[in-house]
Scaffold this motif. Structure first.
Motif, PDB file in Angstrom:
ATOM      1  N   GLY A   1      55.088  36.121  47.058  1.00 57.41           N
ATOM      2  CA  GLY A   1      54.416  36.339  45.727  1.00 57.41           C
ATOM      3  C   GLY A   1      52.894  36.595  46.033  1.00 57.41           C
ATOM      4  N   TRP A   2      52.547  36.821  47.587  1.00 55.93           N
ATOM      5  CA  TRP A   2      51.150  37.152  47.826  1.00 55.93           C
ATOM      6  C   TRP A   2      51.045  38.781  47.605  1.00 55.93           C
ATOM      7  N   LYS A   3      49.773  39.002  47.327  1.00 53.44           N
ATOM      8  CA  LYS A   3      49.721  40.636  47.187  1.00 53.44           C
ATOM      9  C   LYS A   3      48.273  40.908  47.907  1.00 53.44           C
ATOM     10  N   GLN A   4      48.200  41.883  48.717  1.00 55.29           N
ATOM     11  CA  GLN A   4      47.162  42.224  49.629  1.00 55.29           C
ATOM     12  C   GLN A   4      46.350  43.063  48.780  1.00 55.29           C
ATOM     13  N   THR A   5      44.872  42.424  48.570  1.00 53.32           N
ATOM     14  CA  THR A   5      43.845  43.073  47.946  1.00 53.32           C
ATOM     15  C   THR A   5      42.746  43.500  48.777  1.00 53.32           C
ATOM     16  N   PRO A   6      41.708  44.266  48.337  1.00 53.08           N
ATOM     17  CA  PRO A   6      40.641  44.248  49.278  1.00 53.08           C
ATOM     18  C   PRO A   6      39.922  43.130  49.562  1.00 53.08           C
ATOM     19  N   ALA A   7      40.024  42.004  48.568  1.00 54.09           N
ATOM     20  CA  ALA A   7      39.362  40.871  48.822  1.00 54.09           C
ATOM     21  C   ALA A   7      40.168  39.764  49.511  1.00 54.09           C
ATOM     22  N   GLY A   8      41.126  40.104  50.098  1.00 51.14           N
ATOM     23  CA  GLY A   8      42.214  39.180  51.088  1.00 51.14           C
ATOM     24  C   GLY A   8      43.600  39.360  49.970  1.00 51.14           C
ATOM     25  N   TRP A   9      44.494  38.230  50.807  1.00 55.53           N
ATOM     26  CA  TRP A   9      45.449  38.001  50.074  1.00 55.53           C
ATOM     27  C   TRP A   9      45.672  37.332  48.816  1.00 55.53           C
ATOM     28  N   LYS A  10      46.009  37.550  47.626  1.00 61.73           N
ATOM     29  CA  LYS A  10      45.926  36.721  46.419  1.00 61.73           C
ATOM     30  C   LYS A  10      47.241  36.470  45.837  1.00 61.73           C
ATOM     31  N   ARG A  11      47.322  35.469  45.092  1.00 57.26           N
ATOM     32  CA  ARG A  11      48.735  35.010  44.429  1.00 57.26           C
ATOM     33  C   ARG A  11      48.341  34.287  43.199  1.00 57.26           C
ATOM     34  N   LYS A  12      48.973  34.591  42.096  1.00 58.54           N
ATOM     35  CA  LYS A  12      48.995  33.773  40.828  1.00 58.54           C
ATOM     36  C   LYS A  12      49.802  32.584  40.873  1.00 58.54           C
ATOM     37  N   ASN A  13      49.374  31.161  40.622  1.00 56.27           N
ATOM     38  CA  ASN A  13      49.901  30.155  40.869  1.00 56.27           C
ATOM     39  C   ASN A  13      49.582  29.348  39.609  1.00 56.27           C
ATOM     40  N   GLY A  14      50.835  29.394  38.522  1.00 62.09           N
ATOM     41  CA  GLY A  14      50.293  29.117  37.265  1.00 62.09           C
ATOM     42  C   GLY A  14      49.203  29.628  36.554  1.00 62.09           C
ATOM     43  N   ARG A  15      48.179  28.737  36.412  1.00 64.76           N
ATOM     44  CA  ARG A  15      47.048  29.053  35.621  1.00 64.76           C
ATOM     45  C   ARG A  15      45.998  29.587  36.733  1.00 64.76           C
ATOM     46  N   ASN A  16      46.163  29.178  37.956  1.00 69.25           N
ATOM     47  CA  ASN A  16      45.188  29.413  39.059  1.00 69.25           C
ATOM     48  C   ASN A  16      45.595  30.777  39.713  1.00 69.25           C
ATOM     49  N   ASP A  17      44.436  31.173  40.327  1.00 67.33           N
ATOM     50  CA  ASP A  17      44.513  32.363  41.333  1.00 67.33           C
ATOM     51  C   ASP A  17      44.185  31.681  42.695  1.00 67.33           C
ATOM     52  N   GLU A  18      45.016  32.075  43.750  1.00 70.52           N
ATOM     53  CA  GLU A  18      44.925  31.502  44.947  1.00 70.52           C
ATOM     54  C   GLU A  18      44.525  32.641  45.918  1.00 70.52           C
ATOM     55  N   THR A  19      43.747  32.246  46.642  1.00 70.12           N
ATOM     56  CA  THR A  19      43.459  33.231  47.912  1.00 70.12           C
ATOM     57  C   THR A  19      43.913  32.662  49.384  1.00 70.12           C
ATOM     58  N   LEU A  20      44.383  33.458  50.280  1.00 66.66           N
ATOM     59  CA  LEU A  20      44.873  32.889  51.353  1.00 66.66           C
ATOM     60  C   LEU A  20      43.747  33.067  52.586  1.00 66.66           C
ATOM     61  N   THR A  21      42.814  32.059  52.333  1.00 62.39           N
ATOM     62  CA  THR A  21      41.535  31.862  53.335  1.00 62.39           C
ATOM     63  C   THR A  21      41.667  30.532  53.841  1.00 62.39           C
ATOM     64  N   LEU A  22      42.174  30.564  55.059  1.00 62.55           N
ATOM     65  CA  LEU A  22      42.535  28.889  55.837  1.00 62.55           C
ATOM     66  C   LEU A  22      41.564  28.532  56.700  1.00 62.55           C
TER      67      LEU A  22
END
Lengths: 452, 573
Positions: free
Chosen positions: B394-415
């Motif tokens: 469910g992750w989508k690659q955007t210019p600002a990094g990998w993002k995903r919608k999880n319920g009401r929140n937006d998640e970014t894959l920064t670890l």
């Protein structure tokens, strides 16, 4: 110096020592390594067989009690208003965890309402039921205070712990009321609470004033017993190295300042500049390599009966090599600065006057120039002595000498904090003593300082 | 007269020269990376401490370093095991020849004292209390002073070794006034708190917790083949073989009773560079844990090849990257599998370990052929596959990094990636991982922390990724404390949140399974499940790089610590 000035200096001395050592002590108590039993610090890497989490928790609790770490750290502590209220209400120890969490999150009155119903229920419940429900409540409490909770888990935590009594009962209704309530904002405001003199810091300070620096966590020996032989080794090493360096620098400085143009002076000074820029550990390793290449061994020095007198120590090849290294660390800086100081004096009016009046260069140097160079040289020497601690550490590790430097590093790596705090105190006292001694000596030697 | 004097002097000199001390066997010189600090057999310690204690003290059972089998040491035979209800009983018979240095026999009484010391309050024994919590009682037999039965709660296959894997301590040294001897083990366990407050026990505890017990050669004495003859702290430790050791009578054919060297000298050289210098100038006969670069250089050099044999023995230390499955953005296994595809294991082994490491698909060592899943391969380094898996999750690659919608929140894959500060190996693994992740557009923040700080963060589940080394062994496949869901709560050892009811059941069955064939089936299933879940990305099993002088014969190197069996070494004169 006036009596008042001396008193003020002494006061400043003690206050600096007390603040620094207390700071280091308090910091060391906050480190996780200090609060974990030996061998149990890395829960995921060690192997405990099938021991369950409850037993591990109990054993950790026993460790804290044994080491006196269950006491508060300082005379006062900063807690939230909610937590201090929970403490004042004094919930029984078996219910304290979840009751405090409930009070902090949902407020005092709903928690107390639920708690009285809970106590009534506990009176008629079986031991298994009691244990099971307490476990559920404690698990809920742990989730409530956990920082890294996912949004779903946070939501789930507000729901009724699964399997908790029959639905519709008074207890469940009280729980639902509790969940709906929120604690007022001021419950999370920080508040200073007084813990009394029964705290870790006070015990430590008391023992410090009675001369007891504590017990090493490694081998149960008193900290002073561990520091004494290490101190002996380091002092012998540093003094021998320093004495050699002072002698060589002194005569080198005199020779260089008298013969600035000679080839020997030029070559020596270039060599000293290069030596000054080589890192200390490289010099130590180079000396070690040369020694080993010539067939030397570090283990040949051991006396047959295991005893070691200072004389034995002095003849130890490791010690002699280390002193040589220390001397090599210190000679470049000292001799070059001393030479520069002497050459500076040559340009002064009094020097020219003395030469002009017929005094020999040698007498001018020894009788007039040297005393004037003494003041700045003394300052440099005191700096060098203080920086010797770092040099001594490098040399001790390379030659496996058990001095203050190795003891300090080992105590940090093995989390032996009583030894570490004791050594910090000692090194701090040493540093301040050197600075004070230098000031005092300068005051006596240099008449100009008296008028300041 | 002159002739007479010269002749007599000559005769005297000749006599003096011939009256030399009997030629001593040469000592074996081994490097220790750190001083053991304490040789107290009760408090836990570093690897050098445990290694040396094993030459001084003995347990009922021992592991044979060559073939990794469990052998009876102080016990005459392997124990008789009886399982009744929820308890298990291990009956041992101590060897009739076994005795202490003062000539008194080793009896069940000494074993009972050792267990009581492990479970007593006020002593530095928390680690052992945790490990031996399953030992509830010990039964002694008045008619047979050498027989004993250890009563354990529950049963798991690792108990076959663990029930006899503690040092047996001499009662005449550790309890001269019979303080603990009069209290049964069960009472010590049950009355732990009241014992801690009794004055008699407090003074006994201060007797045990004294410096002499950790350092003095007259206290640090066991039934082992060697005695501590000299210890210069931070420099050297000398072990001498006992002249009339009781084990000489039973050593025939028993490899755990070897004691060939008459003197072992441990030189404490903390600095690697200094240790290598000492090795190269033949001051040392053995050095282990040699860093990669000097090891490869020495192997290439003809001069050192003539003087040393080089070994790279596989160990059970497993380097891995852990992923926090408790975090919402790392909760699904597809994301974790994607991260596993960003690790280039062959490159890591080649670049960081010089090829001296064993790649593995799971928690079982590839050399354990019966249990290792040979048909399963570790995930290859594949950025495209990682991309596909992230998309599937469910992750989508955007210019600002990998993002995903999880319920009401937006998640970014920064670890954030935690590793041990100062450890160049971990640092390099972290940097290479960061580089690979960057090629996919995933931002990784590296954090170098002190070991205990990492431990605290793991305990609180306050991390995303971490690099660690798991210390394992081939005897215990009981991973319940590490991977069972009952240990996922805060403070439990299951820090990555791994586990499903299916894996829980697998773990429970593996711990109890006696039949190796059935155990192999279960372990292989576990390895499959662990790869599917990818809470841990297994990198490689480390190898212990050693150089041993060619003057030493009968060298045995092993995966079991310390990695070599010095009791078999024979040094040529």
């Amino acid at each position: 110096m006036s009596f008042q000035k001396v008193c003020l200096q002494l006061l400043r001395f003690f206050l600096t020592v007390w603040f620094t050592v207390s700071f280091v002590f308090l910091l060391s108590q906050l480190l996780p390594a200090a609060r974990s039993p030996k061998g149990m610090q890395e829960a995921d890497a060690a192997v405990y067989g099938s021991t369950n989490a409850e037993t591990l928790q109990r054993i950790r609790g026993d460790f804290l009690k044994r080491m006196g770490l269950h006491l508060p750290l300082f005379y006062s502590s900063i807690t939230s208003y909610g937590e201090s209220l929970a403490k004042a209400l004094a919930f029984p120890p078996e219910d304290a965890l979840w009751a405090t969490a409930a009070l902090r999150k949902h407020g005092a009155s709903p928690t107390l309402a639920f708690f009285s119903l809970w106590q009534a229920w506990v009176k008629q419940a079986t031991p298994t039921e009691k244990r099971k429900h307490r476990e559920l409540l404690n698990a809920w409490a742990v989730q409530v205070v956990a920082t890294s909770l996912s949004p779903e888990a946070k939501e789930a935590s507000t729901l009724f712990p699964a399997g908790f009594t029959k639905s519709g009962s008074k207890l469940e209704l009280a729980w639902e009321t509790l969940q709906k309530a929120t604690a007022p904002v001021y419950y999370s405001f920080p508040v200073l609470s007084w813990e009394g003199t029964n705290n870790i810091y006070h015990q430590w300070l008391k023992s410090l004033f009675s001369g007891n620096l504590g017990i090493s966590t490694q081998d149960h020996s008193p900290v002073l017993d561990k520091i004494k032989p290490a101190f002996q080794v380091s002092v012998l090493l540093a003094l021998t190295g320093l004495a050699t360096a002072l002698l060589v620098s002194f005569f080198a400085g005199i020779h260089f300042s008298q013969n600035p143009g000679s080839l020997f002076t030029q070559v020596c000074q270039k060599f000293l500049y290069i030596l000054d820029s080589i890192p200390g550990f490289l010099i130590a390793l180079a000396i070690f390599a040369v020694y080993l290449a010539f067939g030397g061994s570090l283990s040949s020095s051991l006396p047959p009966d295991g005893s070691s007198t200072p004389w034995h120590l002095l003849l130890d090849p490791a010690l002699l090599l280390s002193s040589l290294c220390i001397a090599l660390f210190v000679i470049p800086h000292l001799s070059l600065q001393f030479t520069r100081g002497l050459i500076e004096q040559k340009d002064r009016f009094y020097h020219r006057t003395a030469i002009g009046k017929g005094l020999s260069p040698k007498r001018t140097l020894w009788r007039h120039a040297l005393p004037n160079t003494l003041a700045p040289t003394l300052t440099i020497i005191s700096e060098v002595i203080i920086s010797l601690v770092a040099g001594v550490l490098v040399v001790e590790i390379t030659f496996s000498l058990h001095g203050i430097g190795s003891l300090y590093t080992n105590s940090i790596l093995t989390a032996d904090y009583p030894v570490m705090v004791g050594l910090t105190l000692l090194l701090l006292l040493f540093r301040l003593a050197i600075v004070a001694l230098t000031d005092f000596t300068l005051n006596i030697l240099d008449p100009r300082m008296k008028t300041i | 007269m002159k002739n007479y004097c010269a002749n007599s002097l000559g005769i005297i000199f000749f006599w003096l020269l011939s009256c030399t001390a009997p030629t001593q066997e040469p000592a074996i010189n081994i490097r220790l990376a750190q001083d053991p600090e304490s040789l107290h057999p009760l408090s836990p310690g570093s690897a050098p401490k445990i290694q040396i204690l094993n030459y001084l003290f003995q347990s009922l059972l021992a592991t044979e370093l060559k073939d990794k089998s469990i052998q009876p040491l102080l016990a005459a035979e392997l124990p008789l095991i009886e399982r009744k209800d929820s308890m298990s009983y291990f009956t041992f018979e101590i060897r009739p020849e076994a005795q202490w240095d003062n000539g008194s026999p080793v009896t069940a009484h000494d074993v009972a004292l050792s267990l009581k010391l492990i479970h007593s309050p006020l002593l530095d024994n928390e680690r052992w209390r945790a490990q031996f919590d399953f030992i509830k009682d010990i039964k002694l037999y008045s008619s047979h002073p050498k027989r004993l039965t250890i009563v354990c709660s529950g049963y798991s296959t690792e108990m076959k070794l663990m029930a006899g894997d503690f040092f047996v301590l001499p009662a005449y040294i550790f309890d001269p006034n019979s303080v603990l001897s009069s209290i049964p083990l069960k009472l010590v366990r049950d009355k732990f708190d009241s014992l801690a407050t009794s004055n008699t026990f407090k003074s006994y505890a201060s007797f045990i917790n004294q410096k002499a017990m950790a350092r003095d050669t007259s206290f640090v004495k066991g039934s082992g083949p060697y005695r501590l003859s000299n210890w210069k702290t931070g420099q050297i430790l000398i072990l001498d073989k006992k002249s009339n050791w009781w084990g000489n009578k039973v050593s025939k054919g028993k490899s755990v009773f070897n004691s060939k060297p008459s003197k072992i000298v441990f030189q404490v050289i903390p600095d690697n560079a200094a240790a290598l210098l000492a090795l190269k100038t033949k001051q040392l006969d053995l050095m282990d844990n040699i860093p990669v670069v000097p090891f490869i250089e020495m192997k290439k050099d003809k001069k050192y090849n003539q003087a040393f044999n080089f070994y790279s023995s596989p160990s059970y230390d497993l380097a891995f990257i852990g992923i926090n499955g408790n975090k919402s953005y790392l909760k699904d296994n597809l994301t974790r599998q994607a991260l596993a595809h960003l690790v280039n294991i062959p490159e890591l082994i080649q670049v960081l370990q010089g090829g001296f490491a064993n790649s593995t698909v799971g928690i079982v060592h590839p050399h354990e052929k019966q249990y290792y899943h040979t048909n399963l391969k570790p995930f290859p380094f594949d950025v495209k596959e990682a991309h596909r898996l992230l998309n599937k999750a469910g992750w989508k690659q955007t210019p600002a990094g990998w993002k995903r919608k999880n319920g009401r929140n937006d998640e970014t894959l920064t670890l954030s990636l935690l590793y041990r500060g100062g450890n160049s190996e971990s640092e390099n693994i972290a940097l290479l991982f960061k580089q690979n992740a960057q090629s996919l557009g995933i931002k990784i923040n590296l954090q170098a922390l002190e070991s205990s700080q990492i431990g605290e963060k793991l305990n609180n589940r306050d991390y995303d990724l971490f690099i660690r080394t798991l210390v394992g062994n081939p005897y215990s496949y009981n991973f319940i404390h590490l991977f069972h869901t009952s240990n996922t709560h805060t403070g439990g050892a299951n820090v990555t949140g791994f586990g499903t009811p299916a894996t829980d059941e697998l773990l429970e069955r593996i711990a109890k399974e006696e039949d190796p064939a059935e155990k192999a089936v279960l372990l292989k299933k576990l390895q499959e499940k662990m790869q599917e879940e990818s809470n841990l990305i297994f990198l490689y099993f480390l190898q212990n790089k050693m150089a041993i002088s060619k003057q030493i014969d009968s060298v045995v190197v092993s995966g079991i610590k310390p990695g070599y069996d010095v009791t078999r070494f024979v040094k040529k004169k």
